[in-house]
Design a protein around this motif. Structure first.
Motif, short mmCIF file in Angstrom:
data_model
loop_
_atom_site.label_atom_id
_atom_site.label_comp_id
_atom_site.label_asym_id
_atom_site.label_seq_id
_atom_site.Cartn_x
_atom_site.Cartn_y
_atom_site.Cartn_z
N VAL A 15 2.23 -5.13 8.92
CA VAL A 15 2.97 -5.02 7.79
C VAL A 15 1.94 -5.66 6.51
N MET A 16 2.14 -4.68 5.54
CA MET A 16 1.12 -4.57 4.53
C MET A 16 1.85 -5.23 3.28
N ALA A 17 2.28 -6.26 3.27
CA ALA A 17 3.28 -6.98 2.33
C ALA A 17 2.31 -7.57 1.05
N ALA A 18 1.04 -7.86 1.31
CA ALA A 18 0.20 -8.24 0.06
C ALA A 18 0.03 -7.21 -0.90
N ALA A 19 0.12 -7.72 -2.36
CA ALA A 19 -0.27 -7.02 -3.36
C ALA A 19 -1.81 -6.99 -3.47
N ALA B 284 -5.35 -6.24 -5.16
CA ALA B 284 -5.69 -5.69 -6.65
C ALA B 284 -6.33 -4.42 -6.56
N ASP B 285 -6.10 -3.62 -7.39
CA ASP B 285 -6.48 -2.24 -7.44
C ASP B 285 -7.87 -2.09 -7.94
N ALA B 286 -8.48 -3.05 -8.65
CA ALA B 286 -9.68 -3.02 -9.08
C ALA B 286 -10.35 -4.20 -9.20
N ASN C 3 -11.03 -0.55 -6.22
CA ASN C 3 -10.93 -1.20 -4.85
C ASN C 3 -10.72 -0.04 -3.98
N PRO C 4 -11.06 -0.27 -2.92
CA PRO C 4 -10.45 0.63 -1.67
C PRO C 4 -9.05 0.52 -1.51
N ASP C 5 -8.24 1.68 -1.17
CA ASP C 5 -6.99 1.42 -0.77
C ASP C 5 -6.98 0.83 0.71
N LEU C 6 -6.76 -0.33 0.92
CA LEU C 6 -7.16 -0.92 2.41
C LEU C 6 -6.05 -0.25 3.28
N VAL C 7 -4.88 0.15 3.01
CA VAL C 7 -3.80 0.43 4.10
C VAL C 7 -4.18 1.88 4.37
N ALA C 8 -4.68 2.52 3.17
CA ALA C 8 -5.15 4.07 3.71
C ALA C 8 -6.22 4.11 4.66
N GLY D 283 4.23 -0.37 4.92
CA GLY D 283 3.94 -0.71 3.58
C GLY D 283 4.97 -1.06 2.73
N PHE D 284 4.64 -1.70 1.36
CA PHE D 284 5.53 -2.02 0.41
C PHE D 284 5.25 -1.34 -0.89
N ALA D 285 5.98 -0.92 -1.84
CA ALA D 285 5.77 -0.05 -2.96
C ALA D 285 6.27 -0.98 -4.25
N ALA D 286 5.76 -1.74 -4.87
CA ALA D 286 6.43 -2.36 -6.04
C ALA D 286 6.26 -1.08 -7.32
N GLU D 287 7.52 -0.89 -7.75
CA GLU D 287 7.71 0.03 -8.71
C GLU D 287 8.60 -0.58 -9.92
N ARG E 68 5.55 9.73 -1.63
CA ARG E 68 4.07 9.87 -1.81
C ARG E 68 3.09 9.22 -1.40
N LYS E 69 3.44 7.63 -1.57
CA LYS E 69 2.64 6.59 -1.19
C LYS E 69 2.73 6.58 0.45
N LEU E 70 3.82 6.81 1.06
CA LEU E 70 4.26 6.69 2.41
C LEU E 70 3.31 7.93 3.12
N ALA F 285 0.49 9.35 1.81
CA ALA F 285 -0.95 9.31 1.35
C ALA F 285 -1.44 8.08 2.12
N LYS F 286 -0.70 6.96 2.31
CA LYS F 286 -1.47 5.76 3.03
C LYS F 286 -1.23 6.03 4.69
N GLY F 287 -0.72 6.92 5.12
CA GLY F 287 -0.28 6.96 6.85
C GLY F 287 0.68 5.96 7.16
N1 CTP Z 1 -2.30 -1.13 -0.86
C1 CTP Z 1 -3.69 -1.51 -0.28
N2 CTP Z 1 -4.65 -1.32 -0.96
C2 CTP Z 1 -4.66 -1.31 -2.41
C3 CTP Z 1 -3.50 -1.01 -2.95
C4 CTP Z 1 -2.38 -1.10 -2.28
O1 CTP Z 1 -3.73 -1.56 0.91
N3 CTP Z 1 -5.88 -1.14 -3.11
C5 CTP Z 1 -1.04 -1.39 -0.20
C6 CTP Z 1 -0.17 -2.47 -0.50
O2 CTP Z 1 -0.23 -3.62 0.47
C7 CTP Z 1 1.11 -1.89 -0.33
C8 CTP Z 1 0.96 -0.48 -0.65
O3 CTP Z 1 -0.49 -0.28 -0.37
O4 CTP Z 1 1.58 -2.06 0.97
C9 CTP Z 1 1.42 -0.02 -2.02
O5 CTP Z 1 0.95 -0.74 -2.99
P1 CTP Z 1 1.53 -0.48 -4.40
O6 CTP Z 1 0.67 -1.57 -5.29
O7 CTP Z 1 2.71 -0.12 -4.34
O8 CTP Z 1 0.54 0.65 -4.49
P2 CTP Z 1 -0.82 1.49 -5.19
O9 CTP Z 1 -1.48 2.42 -4.09
O10 CTP Z 1 -1.66 0.34 -5.76
O11 CTP Z 1 -0.30 2.19 -6.61
P3 CTP Z 1 -0.07 1.87 -7.90
O12 CTP Z 1 -0.51 0.35 -8.20
O13 CTP Z 1 -0.82 2.76 -8.68
O14 CTP Z 1 1.46 2.04 -8.00
#
Ligand code: CTP
Length: 394
Positions: A270-274, A276-278, A301-306, A319-323, A333-335, A337-339
């Motif tokens: 369960v990927m609830a963590a936010a 950091a994208d960069a 940063n790499p997309d860890l869950v993807a 996964g969680f998506a914060a919008e 799309r996230k569902l 793209a991230k498998g």
């Molecule tokens: N996530 C991740 N690695 C990242 C960014 C996000 O594994 N670098 C995971 C989060 O834990 C969450 C999911 O992806 O379960 C969606 O996170 P979200 O922040 O909504 O998506 P992003 O891919 O970061 O897209 P954006 O910030 O552009 O909306």
């Protein structure tokens, strides 16, 4: 919660936390429990009979000398399937441990074969006192379920262990006690919670507002249902859920390493963590002076869950998506793209979600089902999340 139990005694001890049991009573009623309140005489110093009678819509007495013709302690003992005592004070615990019967509640406890659950609340010195420790151990031996108190600010200036846990925590503890089936026994659940931080220099970092409450609520719900739980906890200040393995991480890199380490050994992620994208391209080894702190160059940063979902064998990934708007297309799309198998689209537009106890949004499954979630607490959402993946896990 299972339907098996419907009639419940809510015993209330004479501690300041008695007022919190008004809310507990309401929440139990919302879950369709038929609740009779039995306070101790001293509990009435904090919350009076009128309040309990109004809230429960039932007669409330504290002594066997009232309504003697009804033989209330025996009648109530026979009718009710569960006795939940909240708060259970040190004195009340001691009286029950000794088998005393000096008020209606203790008479009832002695006369009843119901499931008995104690929610202690008291000063840390009283909780840690050898007498209380021995009384609790004795009651546990006799089959009483005893919830561990929370740690934090107490009445007066003190803080420490002894607070009454939040109502939602009491309810999930109760659910675990009376669950017909613990449907996650033997399952390993890995949960990322909180928000990663990226260092700018030894003093500063880039972070986000995630409190970790949602991830911790999922952890608690999974523990209640018998799972083996590991939390990868990114900068969370909440107390560790009892029974979980908690591994602290700070940066996205730390989280990536721990995810790699634990993923193969898990059934549900369960990927609830936010995350950091960069992160800053260069991390200062010394504190940057004002004049070189005007621009920060970032690298993605790499997309860890993807990334980790590429290694997926039998694992279920949520996964969680914060919008800031309820953007279903973007969540879908996230569902993909991230498998993911399931995504919870969190509507953060109200600004209430981060750090709050409540949430609202929509679940979207890999087969395209949308399940809206109206404003509910994070513990309830955690239960729903597990319900949605349980069939896939088995
Ligand atoms: N996530 C991740 N690695 C990242 C960014 C996000 O594994 N670098 C995971 C989060 O834990 C969450 C999911 O992806 O379960 C969606 O996170 P979200 O922040 O909504 O998506 P992003 O891919 O970061 O897209 P954006 O910030 O552009 O909306």
């Amino acid at each position: 919660m299972p339907k098996r139990i419907s009639k419940v005694i809510l015993g209330v001890g004479g501690g300041i936390a008695a007022y919190k049991s008004c809310d507990l009573l309401r929440r139990l009623q919302e879950r369709n429990y038929d609740v009779t309140v039995v306070p101790t005489p001293s509990a009435l110093n904090f919350v009076g009979t009128a309040t309990w009678e109004a809230l429960s819509a039932k007669k409330v007495t504290t002594q066997v000398w009232e309504s003697v013709d009804e033989v209330r302690h025996v009648k109530l003992a026979a009718e009710n399937e569960l006795i939940l005592i909240s708060p259970a004070t040190a004195d009340l615990i001691a009286r029950i441990a000794m088998g005393r019967a000096d008020d209606l509640l203790t008479n009832l406890v002695l006369a009843s074969s119901a499931i008995k659950v104690l929610i202690p609340a008291m000063h840390p010195n009283m909780w840690n006192n050898a007498a209380t420790v021995a009384n609790i151990a004795l009651l546990q031996e006799r089959g009483f379920h005893v919830m561990r108190p929370a740690t934090g600010r107490l009445t007066g200036a003190d803080s420490g262990i002894g607070r009454l846990p939040d109502t939602s925590e009491i309810l999930s503890y109760l659910a675990s006690v009376i669950a017909d089936t613990q449907d996650l026994i033997g399952k390993r659940v890995l949960i990322t919670a909180g928000g990663t931080r990226e260092a700018i220099d030894p003093v500063r970092y880039i972070g986000n507002r995630s409190s970790g409450k949602q991830g911790y609520a999922v952890a608690q719900a999974a523990l209640d249902r018998g799972a083996e739980v590991t939390i990868l906890s990114a900068n969370v200040t909440l107390p560790d859920p009892v029974g979980a393995t908690v591994i602290s991480v700070e940066s996205t890199k730390d989280l990536e390493i721990e995810l790699e380490r634990h993923f193969q050994n898990t059934d549900l992620l369960v990927m609830a963590a936010a995350v950091a994208d960069a992160r800053p391209t260069h991390v200062g080894t010394e504190k940057l002076k004002k004049d070189s702190y005007r621009e920060i160059s970032l690298v993605e940063n790499p997309d860890l869950v993807a990334q980790i979902s590429q290694q997926k064998r039998k694992q279920i990934i949520v996964g969680f998506a914060a919008e800031t708007s309820l953007n279903i297309a973007e969540a879908n799309r996230k569902l993909l793209a991230k498998g993911l198998d399931l995504i919870y689209l969190n509507d953060v537009s109200t600004g209430e979600i981060f750090g709050s106890d409540s949430t609202q949004g929509v679940f979207i499954t890999a087969d395209g089902k949308e399940i809206p979630v109206s404003k509910s607490n994070k513990a309830t959402l955690a239960g729903q999340l597990l319900d949605l993946v349980i069939s896939k896990l088995n």
